[in-house]
Design a protein around this motif. Structure first.
Motif, PDB file in Angstrom:
ATOM      1  N   GLY A 194       0.800  -1.221   0.000  1.00  0.00           N
ATOM      2  CA  GLY A 194       0.000   0.000   0.000  1.00  0.00           C
ATOM      3  C   GLY A 194       0.832   1.271   0.000  1.00  0.00           C
ATOM      4  N   PRO A 195       1.762   1.430   0.946  1.00  0.00           N
ATOM      5  CA  PRO A 195       2.541   2.672   1.012  1.00  0.00           C
ATOM      6  C   PRO A 195       3.353   2.981  -0.248  1.00  0.00           C
ATOM      7  N   GLU A 232      16.503  -1.486   4.962  1.00  0.00           N
ATOM      8  CA  GLU A 232      16.664  -0.037   4.914  1.00  0.00           C
ATOM      9  C   GLU A 232      16.046   0.507   3.627  1.00  0.00           C
ATOM     10  N   ARG A 233      15.922   1.810   3.541  1.00  0.00           N
ATOM     11  CA  ARG A 233      15.263   2.395   2.372  1.00  0.00           C
ATOM     12  C   ARG A 233      15.954   2.022   1.074  1.00  0.00           C
ATOM     13  N   ALA A 259      10.553   8.000   1.146  1.00  0.00           N
ATOM     14  CA  ALA A 259      10.899   9.054   2.110  1.00  0.00           C
ATOM     15  C   ALA A 259       9.870   9.155   3.225  1.00  0.00           C
ATOM     16  N   ARG A 260       8.658   8.693   2.973  1.00  0.00           N
ATOM     17  CA  ARG A 260       7.612   8.750   3.993  1.00  0.00           C
ATOM     18  C   ARG A 260       7.637   7.550   4.934  1.00  0.00           C
ATOM     19  N   LEU A 261       8.493   6.570   4.650  1.00  0.00           N
ATOM     20  CA  LEU A 261       8.604   5.387   5.499  1.00  0.00           C
ATOM     21  C   LEU A 261       9.692   5.576   6.547  1.00  0.00           C
TER      22      LEU A 261
END
Length: 280
Positions: A194-195, A232-233, A259-261
């Motif tokens: 979803g994200p 990690e991102r 970036a929103r995680l």
């Protein structure tokens, strides 16, 4: 090129066996059709008439190398080993849609007398796969169409998150040979679907798998595997970038969503490993 692996291949033009020529610079069949080995070590065995190439891009392959080398799919490699060795050690393995040859190389490391072929539509993946293992041959080919292998030569066929042509897989398997198929389960990557706007697993995927395989192969078993990985991102970006999601998301959109995680996130890896036997 290991001559035992070469002996599995067939000419994409006339379907005859190949022989090594010019000291390993290429292959030729009895009809005179020749294939030169690429500078990077792979072979291109596409049929004369084929669909436009749909293989992974260079960026997708680089993302795959980065993610797999970090070890997050090591439990999947162990699951493949268990499924492949369940009926004894095979001598010949074929990884269809095998990408960089990562999984095949892991299996060959544990099978010192076996050889393998990794086939993928991406020339970028084949370049990596050509260096994956000394007893494996990397081939650019179409797993949807006729596979450039002789009849009944493979003890095991692998399909890991890749296309499945049931009739062709049955053709290249020896009598009693087995196919090992890995597919994502409904909760695969559930924390980021979803994200990040990822594609969701088709709830009818299992039925579609059966429809493509079971006219030609009989399912003998299946095991569900589920684990979590702390990513990690940058690793999340590689995970998304190496698969079909990369074809549907722009780099800017993915960067903004990441970036929103949180800087790191526990992500569920959930797959089904099914085994099929050739009929007849």
């Amino acid at each position: 090129m290991d001559p035992r692996a070469v002996a599995l291949l067939s000419c994409p033009v006339c379907r005859a066996p190949f022989a090594v020529v010019d000291g390993g610079a290429g292959l030729a069949c009895a009809a005179g059709h020749r294939v030169d080995r690429a500078r990077q070590g792979h072979l291109t065995l596409m049929p004369p008439v084929r669909r436009p190439p749909t293989g992974d891009s260079a960026a997708m392959v680089a993302a795959r190398v980065a993610f797999l080398s970090a070890g997050h799919y090591d439990p999947l490699s162990a699951a493949l080993r268990d499924a492949v060795l369940a009926d004894g050690p095979p001598s010949t393995l074929v990884d269809l849609g095998g990408g960089t040859g990562h999984h095949l190389a892991r299996l060959l490391d544990e099978l010192p007398d076996a050889v393998g072929v990794v086939l993928d539509a991406s020339r970028y993946a084949a370049r990596r796969a050509a260096r994956a293992h000394p007893r494996a041959i990397a081939v650019v080919g179409d797993a949807w169409g006729r596979v450039p292998l002789l009849d009944g030569v493979a003890d095991r066929a692998l399909v890991v998150f890749a296309p499945r042509n049931g009739a062709e897989i049955a053709r290249v398997l020896r009598p009693g040979g087995h196919l090992v198929v890995v597919t994502p389960a409904p909760d695969h990557l559930t924390e980021i679907v979803g994200p990040l706007g990822l594609l969701r697993v088709d709830p009818d995927k299992a039925d579609r798998l059966a429809a493509t395989l079971e006219p030609h192969l009989r399912r003998t078993g299946a095991v569900a595997y589920r684990w979590t990985a702390l990513l990690e991102r940058s690793e999340l970006a590689a995970l998304v970038g190496m698969g079909p999601h990369a074809r549907h998301l722009s780099t800017d959109d993915l960067t903004a969503s990441l970036a929103r995680l949180s800087p790191s996130l526990q992500v569920t890896i959930s797959v089904d490993v099914a085994v099929y036997e050739r009929l007849g």
